[in-house]
Design a protein around this motif. Structure first.
Motif, PDB file in Angstrom:
ATOM      1  N   LEU A 163       1.255  -3.799  -2.935  1.00 18.12           N
ATOM      2  CA  LEU A 163       0.896  -5.211  -2.738  1.00 18.12           C
ATOM      3  C   LEU A 163       1.880  -5.890  -1.797  1.00 18.12           C
ATOM      4  O   LEU A 163       1.482  -6.670  -0.921  1.00 18.12           O
ATOM      5  CB  LEU A 163       0.853  -5.929  -4.082  1.00 18.12           C
TER       6      LEU A 163
ATOM      7  N   VAL B 158       2.045   0.190  -7.459  1.00 15.80           N
ATOM      8  CA  VAL B 158       1.118  -0.920  -7.196  1.00 15.80           C
ATOM      9  C   VAL B 158       1.881  -2.130  -6.664  1.00 15.80           C
ATOM     10  O   VAL B 158       1.458  -2.775  -5.693  1.00 15.80           O
ATOM     11  CB  VAL B 158       0.342  -1.290  -8.479  1.00 15.80           C
ATOM     12  N   GLU B 159       3.012  -2.425  -7.283  1.00 19.40           N
ATOM     13  CA  GLU B 159       3.823  -3.559  -6.825  1.00 19.40           C
ATOM     14  C   GLU B 159       4.258  -3.364  -5.375  1.00 19.40           C
ATOM     15  O   GLU B 159       4.191  -4.290  -4.554  1.00 19.40           O
ATOM     16  CB  GLU B 159       5.057  -3.709  -7.722  1.00 19.40           C
TER      17      GLU B 159
ATOM     18  N   ARG C 240      -6.508   2.788  -1.380  1.00 19.50           N
ATOM     19  CA  ARG C 240      -6.514   2.471  -2.814  1.00 19.50           C
ATOM     20  C   ARG C 240      -7.490   3.370  -3.557  1.00 19.50           C
ATOM     21  O   ARG C 240      -7.177   3.931  -4.613  1.00 19.50           O
ATOM     22  CB  ARG C 240      -6.880   0.998  -2.996  1.00 19.50           C
TER      23      ARG C 240
ATOM     24  N   THR D 138      -6.898   6.080  -6.636  1.00 25.06           N
ATOM     25  CA  THR D 138      -7.584   5.933  -7.924  1.00 25.06           C
ATOM     26  C   THR D 138      -8.425   7.162  -8.247  1.00 25.06           C
ATOM     27  O   THR D 138      -8.382   7.680  -9.375  1.00 25.06           O
ATOM     28  CB  THR D 138      -8.475   4.680  -7.904  1.00 25.06           C
TER      29      THR D 138
ATOM     30  N   PRO E 266      -3.325   4.843 -10.201  1.00 28.50           N
ATOM     31  CA  PRO E 266      -3.668   3.490 -10.652  1.00 28.50           C
ATOM     32  C   PRO E 266      -4.716   2.828  -9.765  1.00 28.50           C
ATOM     33  O   PRO E 266      -4.953   3.256  -8.631  1.00 28.50           O
ATOM     34  CB  PRO E 266      -2.330   2.752 -10.554  1.00 28.50           C
ATOM     35  N   ASN E 267      -5.303   1.769 -10.300  1.00 31.78           N
ATOM     36  CA  ASN E 267      -6.251   0.949  -9.551  1.00 31.78           C
ATOM     37  C   ASN E 267      -5.670  -0.459  -9.445  1.00 31.78           C
ATOM     38  O   ASN E 267      -4.919  -0.895 -10.314  1.00 31.78           O
ATOM     39  CB  ASN E 267      -7.595   0.908 -10.273  1.00 31.78           C
ATOM     40  N   TRP E 268      -5.966  -1.143  -8.370  1.00 22.46           N
ATOM     41  CA  TRP E 268      -5.470  -2.510  -8.217  1.00 22.46           C
ATOM     42  C   TRP E 268      -6.381  -3.276  -7.274  1.00 22.46           C
ATOM     43  O   TRP E 268      -7.170  -2.702  -6.529  1.00 22.46           O
ATOM     44  CB  TRP E 268      -4.029  -2.528  -7.695  1.00 22.46           C
ATOM     45  N   GLU E 269      -6.284  -4.603  -7.343  1.00 21.06           N
ATOM     46  CA  GLU E 269      -7.091  -5.464  -6.485  1.00 21.06           C
ATOM     47  C   GLU E 269      -6.390  -5.624  -5.140  1.00 21.06           C
ATOM     48  O   GLU E 269      -5.259  -6.105  -5.064  1.00 21.06           O
ATOM     49  CB  GLU E 269      -7.302  -6.823  -7.132  1.00 21.06           C
TER      50      GLU E 269
END
Length: 242
Positions: free
Chosen positions: A209, A205-206, A37, A41, A46-49
């Motif tokens: 995850l 991102v989707e 991740r 970034t 993108p950034n994501w949790e």
């Protein structure tokens, strides 16, 4: 296909620091996905949790890896079928293929495209002529198969240039280019992402995850050292085998 993970010493350093701070808490699997991740970034993506709590495997198998890792010589249809086994959609697959926005590939993975497409003795017609000449120079007949080339025109920047390259016949890997040139189902998303970088980022991102939620269901552990199973796990396995 042989799966290679280079620069693994970076993971070793992260794991050592974490073990000194909080022993036996953070798995190597979680470290790798967080590092992935951060690489995206820091490269402009993108950034994501990231969801955490994974365990590390008690075994390692090249054969098992080959079953789930897409081959660079595969085509779009094969990739659709592979990702479908893990309930990942065509959109997920195309977006996740966009991870090739950064990085390199070896001549080993593409010489069949240049000199013997599908055993016909003919080169891949989907390759744009100017780009084909560049690849011929990089990966000549009987050349060094370990030589590397960029996966897209901006290999250090995570962006949608990868998809623009596919539209223009400049995909490095067969598994990439056929997303545009072979299957209308994948072509639709390639064209969309080539025009809308934010849509690509959101879909990526989707997909990450969803992929991060995949679990083998097998027992695991938190390794003390990422390159090998904990000693006590080996001892238990030996006891069971006696």
């Amino acid at each position: 296909m042989i799966v290679l993970l280079t620069s693994y010493e970076v993971i070793d350093e992260i794991k050592e620091a974490l073990e000194n701070f909080c022993t036996g808490v953070v798995s190597c699997a979680d470290i790798i996905i967080m590092a992935s991740r951060d690489a995206v970034t820091l490269s402009g993506g993108p950034n994501w949790e990231v969801k955490l709590g994974r365990k590390d495997s008690l075994t390692a198998s090249q054969a098992d890896s080959d079953k789930v890792m897409p081959s660079p010589r595969a085509n779009a249809t094969a990739l659709i079928n592979l990702f479908n086994k893990f309930d990942l959609s065509i959109k997920d697959m195309v977006a996740l293929s966009g991870s090739h926005s950064i990085g390199n590939g070896r001549c080993f993975s593409i010489v069949f495209r240049l000199y013997n497409q599908s055993g016909t003795g003919l080169p891949d017609p989907a390759i744009e002529p100017e780009y084909r000449a560049k690849l011929d120079s990089l990966c000549p007949v009987d050349g060094d198969l370990e030589v590397i080339g960029n996966l897209d025109a901006t290999p250090f920047k995570f962006d949608n240039q990868y998809f623009k390259d596919l539209v223009n016949g400049r995909g490095f890997l067969n598994s990439d280019q056929t997303l545009y040139s072979l299957d209308s189902r994948t072509k639709e998303f390639v064209v969309h992402f080539s025009k809308d970088q934010e849509a690509f980022f959101a879909a990526f991102v989707e997909g990450m995850l969803k992929m991060g939620d995949l679990q083998s269901g097998l027992p695991g552990e938190i390794r003390s050292y990422c390159r090998k199973v904990n000693a006590r796990s080996i001892e238990k396995a030996l006891v069971k085998s006696v």
